[in-house]
Write an enzyme that holds these catalytic residues in place. Structure first.
Site, PDB file in Angstrom:
ATOM      1  N   LYS A   1       9.290  -9.343   1.531  1.00 37.58           N
ATOM      2  CA  LYS A   1      10.518  -8.545   1.696  1.00 37.58           C
ATOM      3  C   LYS A   1      10.642  -8.072   3.144  1.00 37.58           C
ATOM      4  CE  LYS A   1      10.412  -7.554  -3.183  1.00 37.58           C
ATOM      5  NZ  LYS A   1       9.929  -6.727  -4.293  1.00 37.58           N
TER       6      LYS A   1
ATOM      7  N   GLN B   1       7.506  -0.717  -4.644  1.00 42.71           N
ATOM      8  CA  GLN B   1       7.035  -1.954  -5.276  1.00 42.71           C
ATOM      9  C   GLN B   1       6.421  -1.645  -6.648  1.00 42.71           C
ATOM     10  OE1 GLN B   1       7.517  -5.153  -4.203  1.00 42.71           O
ATOM     11  NE2 GLN B   1       6.595  -5.780  -6.136  1.00 42.71           N
TER      12      GLN B   1
ATOM     13  N   ASP C   1      17.197  -1.478  -4.698  1.00 41.79           N
ATOM     14  CA  ASP C   1      16.537  -2.394  -5.632  1.00 41.79           C
ATOM     15  C   ASP C   1      17.046  -2.163  -7.062  1.00 41.79           C
ATOM     16  OD1 ASP C   1      14.731  -4.497  -5.907  1.00 41.79           O
ATOM     17  OD2 ASP C   1      13.061  -3.182  -6.432  1.00 41.79           O
TER      18      ASP C   1
END
Ligand code: NAP
Length: 284
Positions: free
Chosen positions: A55, A99, A122
């Site tokens: 990412k 994450q 996200d």
């Protein structure tokens, strides 16, 4: 049977990357500031570290900055919440990625939900999920939102079609089902307690494999002409659908690798640029 269409996420993600690079260049020129995605990695899980690195690289490829925050595996919920609070308050940070998964002592839901809605690039917060479900503007969860972009790009018809989603996780299966429902598909969501799974899959026009088990969906579960979306990513790499045998029966399918994975990262980057544009251009 005609050749199935390859739903090529890798190529589409590359095309989006070019557009995103131009968007970032324009944004830097007009605002004098660089969009920043903050990534938080807790612990030392090698797969998670790889995803965060990928990412970060994707940010750099479009001219964005990634601010990497690495925390030890014994981090507490309170400590992680404090880090998120700091990033929420930092005007230089436009998107926050925590994450998944975090170590088990951490309340992951509480931490996801602490991310400010406009920085939730996200699409992991409860608030963002609810807004997406109600068709209000919100960043969708990156993996299912990337899948929807891929399906739209290839003109896969969803209206009135029976979509069977296998998996109901908060970041994948559940938002996937709602996005398909919002696109007027008739949706069945399956999970570990579903009975007669194979029979249900046999009635599907579109199957999304989001199970986390290699080659779980068998070729004899799917009917000819089905659209296969394999969100799984298991060592190999292999997906959650036995594509080796099932793809030939399909009208279209996502390969593993090169299908859903690149679209997930591309969606994260695109949604961060959306947020940065809103923040920086509105700030004048
Ligand atoms: P997860 O949180 O473990 O969820 C798995 C889901 O599958 C659960 O809803 C579970 O049901 C269901 N399930 C498990 N065994 C089943 C069975 N025997 N029959 C029917 N359903 C079953 O996993 P996830 O995070 O959603 O990830 C799923 C897959 O997608 C993994 O392969 C992961 O690597 C991949 N993934 C890929 C990307 C990408 O960017 N390509 C991103 C995220 C995830 P219950 O709810 O009943 O437990």
């Amino acid at each position: 049977m005609p050749e199935p269409i390859l739903l090529d996420g890798k190529t589409l993600a590359k095309e989006r990357q070019l557009k995103n690079r131009e968007r970032v260049a324009r944004l830097i020129e007009s605002s004098g500031r660089v969009p920043v995605l903050a990534t938080i990695l807790v612990g030392d899980d090698p797969a998670s570290a790889t995803y965060v690195r990928m990412k970060g690289n994707a940010c750099r490829r479009v001219g964005m900055e990634s601010r990497k925050i690495e925390l030890p595996s014994e981090t507490t919920t309170e400590e992680l919440l404090a880090v998120i609070d700091g990033l929420n308050a930092d005007a230089d940070v436009h998107g926050i990625l925590l994450q998944h998964p975090v170590p088990p002592q951490i309340d992951e839901r509480a931490c996801f939900d602490r991310i400010r809605l406009d920085k939730d690039v996200d699409g992991v917060t409860t608030h963002g999920f609810g807004r997406m479900a109600m068709k209000e503007p919100a960043h969708g969860s990156a993996t299912p939102a990337g899948i929807m972009t891929l399906l739209r790009h290839y003109g896969i018809e969803l209206e009135g079609k029976h979509a069977v989603v296998i998996g109901r996780s908060p970041i994948l299966g559940k938002p996937m089902s709602l996005m398909l429902l919002n696109a007027n598909a008739t949706v069945t969501t399956c999970h570990s307690r579903t009975r007669n799974l194979a029979d249900i899959v046999r009635t599907a026009d579109l199957v999304v494999g989001a199970v986390g088990r290699p080659r779980f969906v068998q070729a004899d579960w799917v009917r000819p002409g089905v659209v296969l979306v394999d969100a799984g990513y298991n060592p190999g790499p292999v997906g959650d659908i036995d594509l080796e045998n099932a793809a030939v029966k399909s009208s279209a399918y996502t390969p593993v690798p090169g299908g859903v994975g690149p679209m997930t990262i591309s969606t994260l980057i695109t949604q961060t640029i959306d947020t940065a544009e809103a923040a920086l251009l509105n700030a004048g």
